[in-house]
Each structure stands twice: as structure tokens, then as C-alpha cells.
Enzyme design. Sequence first.
Site, PDB file in Angstrom:
ATOM      1  N   LYS A 148      25.549  -4.986  -3.409  1.00 25.60           N
ATOM      2  CA  LYS A 148      26.967  -4.604  -3.410  1.00 25.60           C
ATOM      3  C   LYS A 148      27.445  -3.901  -2.146  1.00 25.60           C
ATOM      4  O   LYS A 148      28.588  -3.482  -2.050  1.00 25.60           O
ATOM      5  CB  LYS A 148      27.231  -3.687  -4.618  1.00 25.60           C
ATOM      6  CG  LYS A 148      26.828  -4.329  -5.939  1.00 25.60           C
ATOM      7  CD  LYS A 148      27.093  -3.412  -7.112  1.00 25.60           C
ATOM      8  CE  LYS A 148      26.610  -4.064  -8.402  1.00 25.60           C
ATOM      9  NZ  LYS A 148      26.859  -3.205  -9.568  1.00 25.60           N
ATOM     10  N   ARG A 172      11.656   3.809   2.631  1.00 26.95           N
ATOM     11  CA  ARG A 172      11.305   2.870   3.706  1.00 26.95           C
ATOM     12  C   ARG A 172      12.542   2.021   3.965  1.00 26.95           C
ATOM     13  O   ARG A 172      13.151   1.487   3.029  1.00 26.95           O
ATOM     14  CB  ARG A 172      10.139   1.981   3.301  1.00 26.95           C
ATOM     15  CG  ARG A 172       9.972   0.796   4.253  1.00 26.95           C
ATOM     16  CD  ARG A 172       8.711   0.020   4.023  1.00 26.95           C
ATOM     17  NE  ARG A 172       7.537   0.790   4.417  1.00 26.95           N
ATOM     18  CZ  ARG A 172       6.304   0.307   4.436  1.00 26.95           C
ATOM     19  NH1 ARG A 172       6.080  -0.945   4.081  1.00 26.95           N
ATOM     20  NH2 ARG A 172       5.288   1.052   4.813  1.00 26.95           N
ATOM     21  N   ARG A 216       0.796  -1.221   0.000  1.00 26.09           N
ATOM     22  CA  ARG A 216       0.000   0.000   0.000  1.00 26.09           C
ATOM     23  C   ARG A 216       0.833   1.277   0.000  1.00 26.09           C
ATOM     24  O   ARG A 216       0.539   2.210  -0.751  1.00 26.09           O
ATOM     25  CB  ARG A 216      -0.927   0.025   1.234  1.00 26.09           C
ATOM     26  CG  ARG A 216      -2.180  -0.787   1.063  1.00 26.09           C
ATOM     27  CD  ARG A 216      -2.634  -1.341   2.393  1.00 26.09           C
ATOM     28  NE  ARG A 216      -1.718  -2.364   2.822  1.00 26.09           N
ATOM     29  CZ  ARG A 216      -1.878  -3.661   2.549  1.00 26.09           C
ATOM     30  NH1 ARG A 216      -2.934  -4.072   1.925  1.00 26.09           N
ATOM     31  NH2 ARG A 216      -0.974  -4.552   2.918  1.00 26.09           N
ATOM     32  N   THR A 217       1.838   1.348   0.836  1.00 26.13           N
ATOM     33  CA  THR A 217       2.543   2.624   0.971  1.00 26.13           C
ATOM     34  C   THR A 217       3.209   3.008  -0.353  1.00 26.13           C
ATOM     35  O   THR A 217       3.040   4.122  -0.853  1.00 26.13           O
ATOM     36  CB  THR A 217       3.573   2.547   2.113  1.00 26.13           C
ATOM     37  OG1 THR A 217       2.894   2.155   3.299  1.00 26.13           O
ATOM     38  CG2 THR A 217       4.235   3.897   2.340  1.00 26.13           C
ATOM     39  N   HIS A 234       6.087   6.082  11.149  1.00 25.65           N
ATOM     40  CA  HIS A 234       5.491   5.962   9.817  1.00 25.65           C
ATOM     41  C   HIS A 234       4.497   7.130   9.684  1.00 25.65           C
ATOM     42  O   HIS A 234       3.282   6.945   9.725  1.00 25.65           O
ATOM     43  CB  HIS A 234       4.769   4.607   9.724  1.00 25.65           C
ATOM     44  CG  HIS A 234       4.360   4.189   8.354  1.00 25.65           C
ATOM     45  ND1 HIS A 234       4.381   5.026   7.258  1.00 25.65           N
ATOM     46  CD2 HIS A 234       3.896   2.991   7.896  1.00 25.65           C
ATOM     47  CE1 HIS A 234       3.951   4.358   6.185  1.00 25.65           C
ATOM     48  NE2 HIS A 234       3.655   3.119   6.551  1.00 25.65           N
TER      49      HIS A 234
HETATM   50  C1  NCD Z   1       2.488  -1.003   8.081  1.00 25.51           C
HETATM   51  C2  NCD Z   1       3.993  -0.817   8.119  1.00 25.51           C
HETATM   52  O1  NCD Z   1       4.684  -1.054   7.123  1.00 25.51           O
HETATM   53  O2  NCD Z   1       4.442  -0.371   9.152  1.00 25.51           O
HETATM   54  N1  NCD Z   1       2.006  -1.189   6.795  1.00 25.51           N
HETATM   55  C3  NCD Z   1       1.630  -0.097   6.058  1.00 25.51           C
HETATM   56  O3  NCD Z   1       2.442   0.734   5.719  1.00 25.51           O
HETATM   57  N2  NCD Z   1       0.334   0.058   5.770  1.00 25.51           N
HETATM   58  C4  NCD Z   1       1.971  -1.971   9.071  1.00 25.51           C
HETATM   59  C5  NCD Z   1       2.531  -3.368   9.120  1.00 25.51           C
HETATM   60  O4  NCD Z   1       3.419  -3.733   8.365  1.00 25.51           O
HETATM   61  O5  NCD Z   1       2.026  -4.133   9.951  1.00 25.51           O
END
Ligand code: NCD
Length: 304
Positions: A84, A105, A54-55, A133
Site C-alpha cells: 500500500k 532489514r 539466518r539473520t 550489518h
Molecule cells: C548477508 C547479508 O544479508 O548481508 N547475509 C547474512 O545476513 N548472513 C550476506 C549476503 O547476503 O551475501
Amino acid sequence: MGKLHNLISIHDLDRKTIDLILKTAEEMESVAVDRSNELGNRIMATLFFEPSTRTRLSFESAMIRLGGRVLGFADVISSSAGGKGETLADTIRTVERYADIIVIRHPLDGSARVAAEFSSVPIINAGSGSEEHPTQALLDLYSIKKIKGTIDGLSISLCGDLRYGRTVHSLGMALSYYDVNVKLAAPPTLRMKPAIIEEMKKSGIQVTEVDSVEDAISDVDVVYMTRIQKERFPDVNEYDEVRGKFRITEDDVKLLREDAIVLHPLPRVDELSPEIDNTPHAKYFDQVYSGVVTRMAILKMILG
Ligand code: NCD
């Protein structure tokens, strides 16, 4: 607060800026459908050193709906960092030459902050270890406001893995700006970090800690459930002790207030029974779409 540049932590924002992001997201509802060319020819890079559905895709969808272009990697193995041994600093010093904004991320706490130190272009934190996040918290607030019409005045329960879950850390900090009652519901080994509880209490909101699902979901307007973050446990035995222990089942639905909503950042494993999907409480797939308009708002406010 001046113009938004980086978005690393909820602490980079004040209530006024959050309200402006939520208002801009509302304006983005129609732009998301009609599309625009407001960010035409701007380039967004997505550097995902950890899995995401999703993100990453909602950031890309948001940028494309605003007329921008996207590039990046979704898999550390295919990048020089994975294959590498390139440092994060060198990766950033490279990608800043390809893109106008970087969405990152990374599994390490502090990674997005480090990236910002080496970048001349804005950095957006799309998840830094178990720490934060922030864009998820903003889309969570947007979802609550969209569905309930307000955030102030609500009672909200943050449930599940409050220790390793970065979404609840950012959301807990963000809720400190609002007039809410917060219930923190987790197994004893996965309680919220004391520093965040302190921050919430200091801001004047009422915080209660509970450890049963029943207490977690009764008598609140919003239930925010989260996955136990298996990949972040230093010791697999510790995970085995809590796995499957904190779940909302079909039977629990009767404990919810009639107009209570259930949110979840997703992905879910077994903490929300699929039967809940068919009840009017389930709002987590609508919440997914809030990710598009909220991220459109963020991109527009930083790049526009
Ligand atoms: C979350 C994350 O990556 O922290 N997912 C997201 O971005 N919607 C939650 C998770 O991984 O449980």
C-alpha cells in the site's frame, strides 16, 4: 559508553562494549541450551523488507531461548509498505506500539538510522542496504574468538564483494578496534570503500589490498569470503563482468595455512566450492550458530 539502546552501526560501539557483547555471548552458550525466562513476556518485532534466512531466524531463536515472544513480517509484499506504499516512518510508529524492540532489514542505506529517529523502542539494524550489518560483524568476531581463542594478533583476509557487501563493511570497521593485519581481496571493481580503508589504517592496523584469490587466502589465519551482491549492482553488465571470477575451489585449499579457518556470512552462491565443506578449514556452519548466542547477548544487553 552507557547502556546499549539502538544498534545501528559498529560506530555505536567501542572496544569495551564489543568485548562485553562477546563475553556475554560466551555466557549465553549454556543458556541457549538450557533456555531461560530472562526476557519473559518481552516482545521483539522483526521487520524484514529484504530476504533473510539466518539473520531473522537466529534473532527469533535467540529471543525465544530467552523466554521472549516474536512477531513480524519476512516479506515486504505482505506488509502495508509493500502492498500500500506506507512510509518507513509510519510503519515504525505503528510497530513500536506492538513490540519492545524492533529488528529491521531494509534495502536502503540509512534505513535503520531513520527507523531509530521515529522509534521510542530500541532498533537493531539487521542489514541496511550495502552500508552495514553490525550484528553479523559481532557474530563474526565471536566466531573468530571462539575458534582461534583470540582476535588480536591474527591476520584476516576479507574477500569477495567488498564494495556492496555490508557484512565486510561492518567487520572492517569492527576490526579497527583490534590489533590485526587485514588483507582486502576483491576484483578491481569491487574494492573496499576508501573511507573504511582510511578508518582501518588510522586505527593503526596494517591493511593490504590484493586482487587474486591466491594472494587472498595464503598466509592468513582467517579467510572471510563473501558473495558477490548481484542485487545491488546498478548495472547488470557490471555484475556479468565479475560473476564467478572470485572463487575458492578445492584446488586452492592447499594454499591455506594448516590451521587457517574459512568463514562466510552465507548464503553462498559459487564462491566457495562445496568440497571445502569437508575440510577442517570450513567453519561457516559453526559460524551460523554463533549468530544465536551473539544475538541472545545483544537482546539481553538492550532489554535485560
Ligand atoms: C548477508 C547479508 O544479508 O548481508 N547475509 C547474512 O545476513 N548472513 C550476506 C549476503 O547476503 O551475501
